[in-house]
Design an enzyme around this catalytic site. Structure first.
Site, PDB file in Angstrom:
ATOM      1  N   ASP A  40      44.949  39.585  43.538  1.00  0.00           N
ATOM      2  CA  ASP A  40      46.025  39.485  44.243  1.00  0.00           C
ATOM      3  C   ASP A  40      46.070  40.169  45.673  1.00  0.00           C
ATOM      4  O   ASP A  40      46.409  39.538  46.771  1.00  0.00           O
ATOM      5  CB  ASP A  40      47.222  39.687  43.245  1.00  0.00           C
ATOM      6  CG  ASP A  40      48.629  39.343  43.619  1.00  0.00           C
ATOM      7  OD1 ASP A  40      48.630  38.766  44.691  1.00  0.00           O
ATOM      8  OD2 ASP A  40      49.487  39.760  42.782  1.00  0.00           O
ATOM      9  N   THR A 124      41.389  39.277  33.503  1.00  0.00           N
ATOM     10  CA  THR A 124      40.093  40.019  33.039  1.00  0.00           C
ATOM     11  C   THR A 124      40.301  41.470  33.819  1.00  0.00           C
ATOM     12  O   THR A 124      39.405  42.067  33.328  1.00  0.00           O
ATOM     13  CB  THR A 124      38.716  39.468  33.282  1.00  0.00           C
ATOM     14  OG1 THR A 124      38.472  39.203  34.559  1.00  0.00           O
ATOM     15  CG2 THR A 124      39.034  38.139  32.545  1.00  0.00           C
ATOM     16  N   TYR A 127      44.769  43.297  33.744  1.00  0.00           N
ATOM     17  CA  TYR A 127      45.525  42.792  32.622  1.00  0.00           C
ATOM     18  C   TYR A 127      44.748  42.897  31.095  1.00  0.00           C
ATOM     19  O   TYR A 127      45.104  42.705  30.268  1.00  0.00           O
ATOM     20  CB  TYR A 127      46.090  41.501  32.825  1.00  0.00           C
ATOM     21  CG  TYR A 127      47.322  41.152  33.495  1.00  0.00           C
ATOM     22  CD1 TYR A 127      47.926  42.462  34.336  1.00  0.00           C
ATOM     23  CD2 TYR A 127      47.976  39.833  33.742  1.00  0.00           C
ATOM     24  CE1 TYR A 127      48.912  42.144  34.789  1.00  0.00           C
ATOM     25  CE2 TYR A 127      48.982  39.922  34.617  1.00  0.00           C
ATOM     26  CZ  TYR A 127      49.574  40.948  35.118  1.00  0.00           C
ATOM     27  OH  TYR A 127      50.894  40.857  35.765  1.00  0.00           O
TER      28      TYR A 127
HETATM   29  P1  ADP Z   1      44.674  40.412  36.242  1.00  0.00           P
HETATM   30  O1  ADP Z   1      45.984  41.179  36.679  1.00  0.00           O
HETATM   31  O2  ADP Z   1      44.840  38.972  35.988  1.00  0.00           O
HETATM   32  O3  ADP Z   1      43.651  40.989  35.242  1.00  0.00           O
HETATM   33  P2  ADP Z   1      43.131  41.378  38.519  1.00  0.00           P
HETATM   34  O4  ADP Z   1      43.023  40.899  39.964  1.00  0.00           O
HETATM   35  O5  ADP Z   1      43.070  43.059  38.216  1.00  0.00           O
HETATM   36  O6  ADP Z   1      43.721  40.173  37.800  1.00  0.00           O
HETATM   37  O7  ADP Z   1      41.387  40.841  37.933  1.00  0.00           O
HETATM   38  C1  ADP Z   1      41.015  39.322  37.595  1.00  0.00           C
HETATM   39  C2  ADP Z   1      39.679  39.345  38.048  1.00  0.00           C
HETATM   40  O8  ADP Z   1      39.527  39.240  39.436  1.00  0.00           O
HETATM   41  C3  ADP Z   1      38.436  40.654  37.925  1.00  0.00           C
HETATM   42  O9  ADP Z   1      37.689  40.071  37.304  1.00  0.00           O
HETATM   43  C4  ADP Z   1      38.246  41.021  39.123  1.00  0.00           C
HETATM   44  O10 ADP Z   1      36.859  41.818  39.130  1.00  0.00           O
HETATM   45  C5  ADP Z   1      38.496  40.027  39.967  1.00  0.00           C
HETATM   46  N1  ADP Z   1      38.565  40.149  41.495  1.00  0.00           N
HETATM   47  C6  ADP Z   1      38.988  41.154  42.151  1.00  0.00           C
HETATM   48  N2  ADP Z   1      38.985  40.967  43.489  1.00  0.00           N
HETATM   49  C7  ADP Z   1      38.525  39.729  43.731  1.00  0.00           C
HETATM   50  C8  ADP Z   1      38.080  38.861  44.678  1.00  0.00           C
HETATM   51  N3  ADP Z   1      38.274  39.186  45.953  1.00  0.00           N
HETATM   52  N4  ADP Z   1      37.437  37.705  44.439  1.00  0.00           N
HETATM   53  C9  ADP Z   1      37.322  37.204  43.100  1.00  0.00           C
HETATM   54  N5  ADP Z   1      37.792  37.835  42.122  1.00  0.00           N
HETATM   55  C10 ADP Z   1      38.425  39.107  42.235  1.00  0.00           C
END
Ligand code: ADP
Length: 177
Positions: A40, A124, A127
């Site tokens: 995000d 993943t 959350y």
């Molecule tokens: P949530 O709150 O839904 O768990 P997160 O952002 O904490 O969302 O994590 C969701 C996934 O996105 C994790 O596998 C994390 O490693 C991954 N992630 C973080 N940054 C990026 C990025 N720039 N591009 C793709 N995936 C990412």
């Protein structure tokens, strides 16, 4: 890894979703659309403040639903913001909510006539959803959707890090032997 699903393509890549050139990238947002850590934060940093301005006007998004904004400075034209569930052990409807987050994102892409969409591994990170379980739900939802809707030509999962990529690849092999 790449598989054909009826007329469409589903691919897995390791990388940073903010670099994707698909019509839309999906953000793993929170219900207030307030921005945050993880993917995000990365999307808002790369896309610039206009995305947050649009999010503020929308106001929020319930868990399992999805909303759309433009892509700001990103290469992707749109960002679909969906909210996955916080994992609380697996008996709180998490699977259904995670499926819904993917399905509503795909439906929104179809409704806007988009041809390609990239997903991160929703829920993943912060959350806490176990990656293998989340991968199975995410992939099955996309495969089932593409079997019925060939308007979307490409669904790509952009996995952050080798470990997450490998788990998604294992689950995809099980679903598409
Ligand atoms: P949530 O709150 O839904 O768990 P997160 O952002 O904490 O969302 O994590 C969701 C996934 O996105 C994790 O596998 C994390 O490693 C991954 N992630 C973080 N940054 C990026 C990025 N720039 N591009 C793709 N995936 C990412």
């Amino acid at each position: 890894m790449e598989v054909k699903v009826y007329k469409s393509t589903l691919t897995l890549v390791e990388g940073d979703i903010t670099n994707e050139e698909t019509d839309a990238i999906v953000n793993a947002a929170n219900t207030r659309l307030a921005g945050g850590a993880g993917v995000d934060g990365a999307i808002h940093r790369a896309g610039g403040p206009s995305i947050m301005e649009e999010c503020r006007k929308i106001g929020g998004c319930p868990t399992g639903q999805a909303v759309i904004t433009t892509g700001g400075n990103l290469k992707a034209k749109y960002v679909i913001h969906t909210v996955g569930p916080v994992y609380q052990g697996g008996n709180k409807g998490e699977a259904q909510l995670l499926q819904s987050a993917h399905l509503e994102s795909l439906k929104l892409a179809s409704a806007r006539n988009l041809k390609s969409i990239a997903f991160p591994a929703i829920s993943t990170g912060v959350y806490g959803y176990p990656v293998n379980e989340a991968a199975q739900i995410a992939l099955k939802t996309a495969i089932d959707y593409l079997r019925e809707h060939s308007d979307i030509e490409l669904v790509r999962f952009v996995l952050f890090g080798r470990k997450t990529y490998d788990i998604f690849a294992d689950e995809l092999k099980k679903l598409m032997p």
